[in-house]
Design a protein around this motif. Sequence first.
Motif, PDB file in Angstrom:
ATOM      1  N   TYR A  73       1.224  -1.377  -0.007  1.00 50.14           N
ATOM      2  CA  TYR A  73       0.022   0.067  -0.152  1.00 50.14           C
ATOM      3  C   TYR A  73       1.071   1.143  -0.172  1.00 50.14           C
ATOM      4  CZ  TYR A  73      -3.739  -3.636   1.526  1.00 50.14           C
ATOM      5  OH  TYR A  73      -4.947  -3.972   1.197  1.00 50.14           O
ATOM      6  N   GLU A  74       0.116   2.050  -0.100  1.00 45.07           N
ATOM      7  CA  GLU A  74       0.688   3.597  -0.379  1.00 45.07           C
ATOM      8  C   GLU A  74       0.460   4.857   0.197  1.00 45.07           C
ATOM      9  OE1 GLU A  74       4.171   6.625  -3.128  1.00 45.07           O
ATOM     10  OE2 GLU A  74       2.746   4.685  -4.020  1.00 45.07           O
ATOM     11  N   PRO A  75      -0.147   5.118   1.146  1.00 45.42           N
ATOM     12  CA  PRO A  75      -0.998   6.233   1.779  1.00 45.42           C
ATOM     13  C   PRO A  75      -0.303   7.696   0.794  1.00 45.42           C
ATOM     14  CG  PRO A  75       0.762   5.469   3.054  1.00 45.42           C
ATOM     15  CD  PRO A  75       1.347   4.661   2.129  1.00 45.42           C
ATOM     16  N   GLU A  76      -1.723   8.816   0.923  1.00 45.69           N
ATOM     17  CA  GLU A  76      -1.157   9.644  -0.106  1.00 45.69           C
ATOM     18  C   GLU A  76      -0.313  10.837   1.239  1.00 45.69           C
ATOM     19  OE1 GLU A  76      -3.494  14.009  -2.017  1.00 45.69           O
ATOM     20  OE2 GLU A  76      -4.011  12.553   0.015  1.00 45.69           O
ATOM     21  N   ASP A  77      -0.001  10.668   2.024  1.00 49.81           N
ATOM     22  CA  ASP A  77       0.718  11.457   3.110  1.00 49.81           C
ATOM     23  C   ASP A  77       0.640  10.750   4.197  1.00 49.81           C
ATOM     24  OD1 ASP A  77       1.630  14.260   4.085  1.00 49.81           O
ATOM     25  OD2 ASP A  77      -0.644  14.139   5.477  1.00 49.81           O
ATOM     26  N   ILE A  78       2.039  10.739   4.860  1.00 52.26           N
ATOM     27  CA  ILE A  78       2.094  10.297   6.125  1.00 52.26           C
ATOM     28  C   ILE A  78       2.521  11.385   7.613  1.00 52.26           C
ATOM     29  CG2 ILE A  78       3.152   8.959   7.700  1.00 52.26           C
ATOM     30  CD1 ILE A  78       3.246   6.840   5.585  1.00 52.26           C
ATOM     31  N   ARG A  79       2.183  11.450   8.489  1.00 49.67           N
ATOM     32  CA  ARG A  79       2.643  12.598   9.413  1.00 49.67           C
ATOM     33  C   ARG A  79       2.624  12.002  10.673  1.00 49.67           C
ATOM     34  NH1 ARG A  79       1.783  17.768   7.472  1.00 49.67           N
ATOM     35  NH2 ARG A  79       1.035  18.096   5.686  1.00 49.67           N
ATOM     36  N   LEU A  80       4.078  12.265  11.677  1.00 53.90           N
ATOM     37  CA  LEU A  80       3.687  12.112  12.859  1.00 53.90           C
ATOM     38  C   LEU A  80       3.156  13.161  14.505  1.00 53.90           C
ATOM     39  CD1 LEU A  80       7.609  11.238  12.751  1.00 53.90           C
ATOM     40  CD2 LEU A  80       5.832  10.005  12.550  1.00 53.90           C
ATOM     41  N   ALA A  81       2.819  12.137  15.341  1.00 51.49           N
ATOM     42  CA  ALA A  81       2.128  12.893  16.180  1.00 51.49           C
ATOM     43  C   ALA A  81       2.609  11.985  17.786  1.00 51.49           C
ATOM     44  CB  ALA A  81       0.387  12.898  16.092  1.00 51.49           C
ATOM     45  N   GLY A  82       1.316  13.292  18.029  1.00 51.91           N
ATOM     46  CA  GLY A  82       1.892  12.014  19.655  1.00 51.91           C
ATOM     47  C   GLY A  82       3.172  12.597  20.174  1.00 51.91           C
ATOM     48  N   PHE A  92      -5.554   7.554   2.926  1.00 47.55           N
ATOM     49  CA  PHE A  92      -5.590   7.256   1.752  1.00 47.55           C
ATOM     50  C   PHE A  92      -6.464   8.182   1.487  1.00 47.55           C
ATOM     51  CE2 PHE A  92      -3.543   3.879   4.472  1.00 47.55           C
ATOM     52  CZ  PHE A  92      -2.448   3.413   3.503  1.00 47.55           C
ATOM     53  N   VAL A  93      -6.285   8.398  -0.065  1.00 50.92           N
ATOM     54  CA  VAL A  93      -7.476   8.991  -0.453  1.00 50.92           C
ATOM     55  C   VAL A  93      -8.081   8.146  -1.281  1.00 50.92           C
ATOM     56  CG1 VAL A  93      -8.800  10.281  -2.340  1.00 50.92           C
ATOM     57  CG2 VAL A  93      -6.507  11.053  -1.006  1.00 50.92           C
ATOM     58  N   GLY A  94      -9.688   7.840  -1.568  1.00 51.53           N
ATOM     59  CA  GLY A  94     -10.596   7.076  -1.577  1.00 51.53           C
ATOM     60  C   GLY A  94     -11.144   6.124  -0.888  1.00 51.53           C
ATOM     61  N   GLY A  95     -10.347   5.946   0.311  1.00 54.76           N
ATOM     62  CA  GLY A  95     -11.408   5.328   0.843  1.00 54.76           C
ATOM     63  C   GLY A  95     -10.061   3.666   1.070  1.00 54.76           C
ATOM     64  N   LEU A  96     -10.493   2.538   1.702  1.00 59.79           N
ATOM     65  CA  LEU A  96      -9.989   1.620   2.044  1.00 59.79           C
ATOM     66  C   LEU A  96     -11.264   0.409   1.901  1.00 59.79           C
ATOM     67  CD1 LEU A  96      -7.277   1.654   3.998  1.00 59.79           C
ATOM     68  CD2 LEU A  96      -6.606   1.526   1.618  1.00 59.79           C
ATOM     69  N   THR A  97     -11.233  -0.773   1.647  1.00 57.39           N
ATOM     70  CA  THR A  97     -12.594  -1.351   1.084  1.00 57.39           C
ATOM     71  C   THR A  97     -11.807  -2.662   2.937  1.00 57.39           C
ATOM     72  OG1 THR A  97     -10.920  -3.161   0.931  1.00 57.39           O
ATOM     73  CG2 THR A  97     -12.050  -2.056  -0.972  1.00 57.39           C
ATOM     74  N   GLN A  98     -13.881  -2.781   3.457  1.00 56.70           N
ATOM     75  CA  GLN A  98     -13.427  -3.814   4.528  1.00 56.70           C
ATOM     76  C   GLN A  98     -11.715  -4.456   4.903  1.00 56.70           C
ATOM     77  OE1 GLN A  98     -16.873  -5.552   5.916  1.00 56.70           O
ATOM     78  NE2 GLN A  98     -15.876  -5.632   8.081  1.00 56.70           N
ATOM     79  N   GLU A  99     -11.838  -5.536   3.735  1.00 60.44           N
ATOM     80  CA  GLU A  99     -10.249  -5.979   3.638  1.00 60.44           C
ATOM     81  C   GLU A  99      -9.603  -5.438   3.780  1.00 60.44           C
ATOM     82  OE1 GLU A  99     -13.117  -6.255   1.320  1.00 60.44           O
ATOM     83  OE2 GLU A  99     -14.341  -7.944   2.343  1.00 60.44           O
ATOM     84  N   LEU A 104      -4.204  -4.159   6.670  1.00 65.38           N
ATOM     85  CA  LEU A 104      -3.256  -3.039   7.072  1.00 65.38           C
ATOM     86  C   LEU A 104      -3.345  -3.385   9.216  1.00 65.38           C
ATOM     87  CD1 LEU A 104      -4.252   0.002   4.517  1.00 65.38           C
ATOM     88  CD2 LEU A 104      -1.520  -1.781   5.251  1.00 65.38           C
ATOM     89  N   GLN A 105      -4.567  -3.342   9.481  1.00 64.50           N
ATOM     90  CA  GLN A 105      -4.486  -3.641  11.215  1.00 64.50           C
ATOM     91  C   GLN A 105      -3.692  -4.390  11.945  1.00 64.50           C
ATOM     92  OE1 GLN A 105      -9.088  -3.431  11.609  1.00 64.50           O
ATOM     93  NE2 GLN A 105      -8.973  -1.560  12.578  1.00 64.50           N
ATOM     94  N   GLY A 106      -3.560  -5.548  10.986  1.00 65.90           N
ATOM     95  CA  GLY A 106      -3.405  -7.149  11.099  1.00 65.90           C
ATOM     96  C   GLY A 106      -2.105  -7.180  10.987  1.00 65.90           C
ATOM     97  N   HIS A 107      -1.930  -6.389  10.036  1.00 66.16           N
ATOM     98  CA  HIS A 107      -0.055  -6.336   9.160  1.00 66.16           C
ATOM     99  C   HIS A 107       0.756  -4.496  10.747  1.00 66.16           C
ATOM    100  CE1 HIS A 107       3.500  -5.500   7.420  1.00 66.16           C
ATOM    101  NE2 HIS A 107       3.345  -4.139   6.952  1.00 66.16           N
ATOM    102  N   PHE A 108       0.360  -4.022  11.056  1.00 64.14           N
ATOM    103  CA  PHE A 108       0.435  -3.182  11.754  1.00 64.14           C
ATOM    104  C   PHE A 108       1.162  -3.569  13.718  1.00 64.14           C
ATOM    105  CE2 PHE A 108       0.396  -0.476   8.555  1.00 64.14           C
ATOM    106  CZ  PHE A 108       1.740   0.185   8.259  1.00 64.14           C
ATOM    107  N   GLU A 109      -0.648  -4.826  13.855  1.00 63.53           N
ATOM    108  CA  GLU A 109      -0.688  -5.022  15.641  1.00 63.53           C
ATOM    109  C   GLU A 109       0.838  -6.136  15.712  1.00 63.53           C
ATOM    110  OE1 GLU A 109      -4.197  -7.236  17.679  1.00 63.53           O
ATOM    111  OE2 GLU A 109      -4.437  -6.668  15.222  1.00 63.53           O
TER     112      GLU A 109
END
Length: 309
Positions: A73-82, A92-99, A104-109
Amino acid sequence: MNFEHEESKLDFVKHRKKFFLISSIFLLGGIILLATLGLNLGIDFRAGTTMDVLANETITTEEIQSHFEDAGYEPEDIRLAGEDSTTARAKFVGGLTQEETLELQGHFEDIYGNTPSISTVTPMVGEELARNAIISVLIASLGIIIYITIRFQFLYGISAIIALFHDALFILVVFSITQMEVNIPFIAAVLTIVGYSINDTIVTFDRIRENMSLEKRVKDFDDLARIVNKSLIQTLARSINTVLTVVFAAVALFVLGGEGLRTFSFALVVGLVAGTYSSLYIAAQIWLVLKSKQLKKQKQKKMELEPEG
């Protein structure tokens, strides 16, 4: 500094045409830039998905970017916070499907041990937010015209609205040049500037009205110009002190307030500068031009009605 003692040196009215020209050139160039560069609309105003990746350690945008690329995947923009940059917000422009979201949630978890939080804006919601933002500004402008017309005169209201649109366009041009994200906090900042700018303008108009009432007779443009210039000088110190106070606070928000407040604080600073400029060189000067034309027409009409000889 007491600006009233500088009245013989300061002449805002004398250079009005120069400032009209400067503003016209800037805004014309700005409209061209807006047409070519456009605005960097945030997810708030277009369909898309925002993913907040949570980590227990300091992360970098390059690190998060590489993790997204590993997942395909390639997000349009990434910014740090916290605190200590432990959170990354990817859009992500256009949105992501549920799948795709679950993948991605599983990937980063697996990587950080935390499940990323997701927020999605549908095209319908984005269009509605954009429409409501425009309606909010238009309603505010209409209310201002009605209020100033009732309190002062219609010419004051027209002058104030022209100055407000000047300020709003100025902010849009700066955001187009810098390509900072336009989102809901941006709209909040614009509405804040509308309130601040009109308050500053009303103070000046009120002083003009007071000085007009002190004059026995206002006959022509020169009389009006003297009154306007005197009024601007009398309110100059207040305008400068007020804008500096708010600018200091807005700059502190920009530096220390975190990513969520940067758009708001930056728009606020730009708008404050534009609002002070327009109060001095646009609103009062436009009223001067319109009022002088009105006086000229009244004088001509009076001459036509007077009997000959």
